[in-house]
Design an enzyme around this catalytic site. Structure first.
Site, PDB file in Angstrom:
ATOM      1  N   GLY A   1       0.369  -4.902   0.794  1.00 15.68           N
ATOM      2  CA  GLY A   1      -0.818  -4.933  -0.064  1.00 15.68           C
ATOM      3  C   GLY A   1      -0.572  -5.639  -1.391  1.00 15.68           C
TER       4      GLY A   1
ATOM      5  N   GLU B   1       4.204  -5.255   7.358  1.00 14.61           N
ATOM      6  CA  GLU B   1       3.444  -4.199   8.026  1.00 14.61           C
ATOM      7  C   GLU B   1       3.861  -3.936   9.472  1.00 14.61           C
ATOM      8  OE1 GLU B   1       2.161  -6.352   5.929  1.00 14.61           O
ATOM      9  OE2 GLU B   1       0.649  -5.401   4.672  1.00 14.61           O
TER      10      GLU B   1
ATOM     11  N   GLU C   1      -0.945  -9.180  -0.593  1.00 19.84           N
ATOM     12  CA  GLU C   1      -2.378  -9.368  -0.311  1.00 19.84           C
ATOM     13  C   GLU C   1      -3.197  -9.409  -1.606  1.00 19.84           C
ATOM     14  OE1 GLU C   1      -2.186  -6.142   2.630  1.00 19.84           O
ATOM     15  OE2 GLU C   1      -3.244  -7.482   4.000  1.00 19.84           O
TER      16      GLU C   1
ATOM     17  N   ALA D   1       0.873  -1.173   0.000  1.00 21.12           N
ATOM     18  CA  ALA D   1       0.000   0.000   0.000  1.00 21.12           C
ATOM     19  C   ALA D   1       0.911   1.223   0.000  1.00 21.12           C
ATOM     20  CB  ALA D   1      -0.876  -0.017   1.241  1.00 21.12           C
TER      21      ALA D   1
HETATM   22  N1  COA Z   1       4.600   3.046  -0.612  1.00 16.87           N
HETATM   23  C1  COA Z   1       5.016   4.197  -1.158  1.00 16.87           C
HETATM   24  N2  COA Z   1       6.134   4.322  -1.871  1.00 16.87           N
HETATM   25  C2  COA Z   1       6.883   3.221  -2.049  1.00 16.87           C
HETATM   26  C3  COA Z   1       6.515   1.986  -1.489  1.00 16.87           C
HETATM   27  C4  COA Z   1       5.324   1.919  -0.748  1.00 16.87           C
HETATM   28  N3  COA Z   1       4.874   0.781  -0.214  1.00 16.87           N
HETATM   29  N4  COA Z   1       7.464   1.080  -1.810  1.00 16.87           N
HETATM   30  C5  COA Z   1       8.378   1.734  -2.534  1.00 16.87           C
HETATM   31  N5  COA Z   1       8.029   3.027  -2.685  1.00 16.87           N
HETATM   32  C6  COA Z   1       8.750   4.080  -3.395  1.00 16.87           C
HETATM   33  C7  COA Z   1       9.962   4.596  -2.607  1.00 16.87           C
HETATM   34  O1  COA Z   1       9.562   5.542  -1.640  1.00 16.87           O
HETATM   35  C8  COA Z   1      10.790   5.189  -3.713  1.00 16.87           C
HETATM   36  O2  COA Z   1      10.241   6.424  -4.088  1.00 16.87           O
HETATM   37  P1  COA Z   1      11.198   7.721  -4.313  1.00 16.87           P
HETATM   38  O3  COA Z   1      12.119   7.311  -5.431  1.00 16.87           O
HETATM   39  O4  COA Z   1      10.246   8.805  -4.693  1.00 16.87           O
HETATM   40  O5  COA Z   1      11.925   7.933  -3.029  1.00 16.87           O
HETATM   41  C9  COA Z   1      10.555   4.240  -4.872  1.00 16.87           C
HETATM   42  O6  COA Z   1       9.315   3.566  -4.585  1.00 16.87           O
HETATM   43  C10 COA Z   1      11.635   3.194  -5.057  1.00 16.87           C
HETATM   44  O7  COA Z   1      11.775   2.486  -3.833  1.00 16.87           O
HETATM   45  P2  COA Z   1      13.174   2.311  -3.058  1.00 16.87           P
HETATM   46  O8  COA Z   1      12.881   2.086  -1.602  1.00 16.87           O
HETATM   47  O9  COA Z   1      14.086   3.433  -3.375  1.00 16.87           O
HETATM   48  O10 COA Z   1      13.728   0.968  -3.741  1.00 16.87           O
HETATM   49  P3  COA Z   1      14.748  -0.064  -3.096  1.00 16.87           P
HETATM   50  O11 COA Z   1      15.162  -0.934  -4.226  1.00 16.87           O
HETATM   51  O12 COA Z   1      15.819   0.630  -2.325  1.00 16.87           O
HETATM   52  O13 COA Z   1      13.887  -0.924  -2.065  1.00 16.87           O
HETATM   53  C11 COA Z   1      11.935  -2.103  -1.272  1.00 16.87           C
HETATM   54  C12 COA Z   1      12.821  -1.741  -2.483  1.00 16.87           C
HETATM   55  C13 COA Z   1      10.713  -2.841  -1.813  1.00 16.87           C
HETATM   56  C14 COA Z   1      12.732  -3.029  -0.329  1.00 16.87           C
HETATM   57  C15 COA Z   1      11.518  -0.844  -0.510  1.00 16.87           C
HETATM   58  O14 COA Z   1      10.981   0.090  -1.446  1.00 16.87           O
HETATM   59  C16 COA Z   1      10.484  -1.060   0.566  1.00 16.87           C
HETATM   60  O15 COA Z   1      10.811  -1.573   1.636  1.00 16.87           O
HETATM   61  N6  COA Z   1       9.213  -0.608   0.317  1.00 16.87           N
HETATM   62  C17 COA Z   1       8.163  -0.649   1.287  1.00 16.87           C
HETATM   63  C18 COA Z   1       7.655  -2.047   1.478  1.00 16.87           C
HETATM   64  C19 COA Z   1       6.580  -2.082   2.523  1.00 16.87           C
HETATM   65  O16 COA Z   1       6.808  -1.873   3.708  1.00 16.87           O
HETATM   66  N7  COA Z   1       5.342  -2.381   2.093  1.00 16.87           N
HETATM   67  C20 COA Z   1       4.230  -2.552   2.969  1.00 16.87           C
HETATM   68  C21 COA Z   1       3.414  -1.333   2.996  1.00 16.87           C
HETATM   69  S1  COA Z   1       2.028  -1.533   4.079  1.00 16.87           S
END
Ligand code: COA
Length: 257
Positions: A112, A135, A115, A66
């Site tokens: 999400g 989460e 999910e 999400a």
């Molecule tokens: N919501 C909003 N933005 C998200 C996102 C999310 N769930 N997941 C990734 N993004 C965005 C990042 O903020 C970043 O945006 P920016 O370039 O404007 O800063 C972009 O997507 C790229 O992500 P980034 O974190 O730089 O890539 P990465 O390769 O370093 O890491 C992940 C990849 C998937 C490990 C990491 O993005 C992550 O942990 N995301 C969140 C996962 C999460 O907790 N999801 C559950 C949500 S309830």
């Protein structure tokens, strides 16, 4: 219909929805959830579409969760409403569609994203996919059905561990746990998933819709799945597909649905 965050296409009876926010790793904001509802609804209502594949744009992510930026400042009421609306519009909606929906998990499927994959009828993963429900690392719990569907798919103990550790598992681990049905090289993911869709499409769409209903009934509180099965089994006897399927068998030819 024009969509901003998804691409909806259909060809040879297979519908495909591609979540298209690669700069945010296809994170599900509310606008995307609404578009997904509309996209799935349109494909489900199109009689030519007999199977739907959902995937993420790019090679990195199916859906990274999400959209955290969108809900970071929500109140208790807004949080509950977000989960309720999302479940109704997308996750329960997809699970209960009569048209088979296959998730082609092409990369990160987190929160999400996993999910959504779990709400689909089954899942195929590319070998680089990583799955998890992170989460609790954000101080929240899965809110789009994850606490219910993950234990249904992989068992309570494994789901407890995945949710409590907020860890990610590989596609191979997901395969061993029964979370995904197949793991294939990323370049082959869509063609492989389409080949399963083609096999599904040889069968009665009416019967498949009723089978989905009966299988889902096992997981619905207060619903007797055996009774749902009996009712839907009976309904099949009144359909043109049943007539065609049984007649074709007796005439030693392939059924044409
Ligand atoms: N919501 C909003 N933005 C998200 C996102 C999310 N769930 N997941 C990734 N993004 C965005 C990042 O903020 C970043 O945006 P920016 O370039 O404007 O800063 C972009 O997507 C790229 O992500 P980034 O974190 O730089 O890539 P990465 O390769 O370093 O890491 C992940 C990849 C998937 C490990 C990491 O993005 C992550 O942990 N995301 C969140 C996962 C999460 O907790 N999801 C559950 C949500 S309830």
């Amino acid at each position: 219909m024009n969509y901003e965050n998804i691409i909806v296409a259909s060809e040879n009876g297979i519908g495909q929805i591609t979540i298209n926010r690669p700069s945010k790793l296809n994170a599900l904001n509310v606008a995307t959830i609404k578009e997904l509802h509309d996209g799935f609804d349109a494909l489900n209502k199109n009689p030519e579409v007999r199977a739907i594949i959902v995937t993420g744009e790019g090679e990195k992510a199916f859906v990274a969760g999400a959209d955290i930026a969108e809900f970071a400042n929500f109140s208790v009421e807004e949080g509950a409403q977000l989960a309720q609306q999302g479940q109704e519009l997308l996750f329960d909606f997809v699970e209960n569609l009569e048209t088979p929906v296959i998730a082609a998990v092409n990369g990160f499927a987190l929160g999400g994203g996993l999910e959504l994959a779990m709400a689909c009828h089954f899942r195929v993963a590319s070998d680089n996919a990583k799955m998890g429900l992170p989460e609790v690392s954000l101080g929240v719990i899965p809110g789009y059905g994850g606490t219910q569907r993950l234990p249904q798919l992989i068992g309570k103990g494994r789901a407890m561990e995945m949710i409590m550790t907020a860890g990610m598992i590989t596609a191979e681990d997901a395969y061993r746990a029964g979370l995904v049905n197949h793991v294939v090289p990323q370049a082959e993911l869509i063609d492989f998933t389409k080949s399963i869709a083609v096999r599904i499409m040889k069968n009665s769409p009416v019967a498949i819709g009723k089978a989905i209903k009966a299988i889902n009934a096992n997981f619905k509180e207060g619903v007797d799945g055996y009774q749902t099965e009996i009712r839907n089994f009976g309904k099949c006897f009144g359909t043109a597909d049943f007539k065609e399927g049984t007649t074709a068998f007796l005439e030693k030819r392939k059924a044409s649905f």
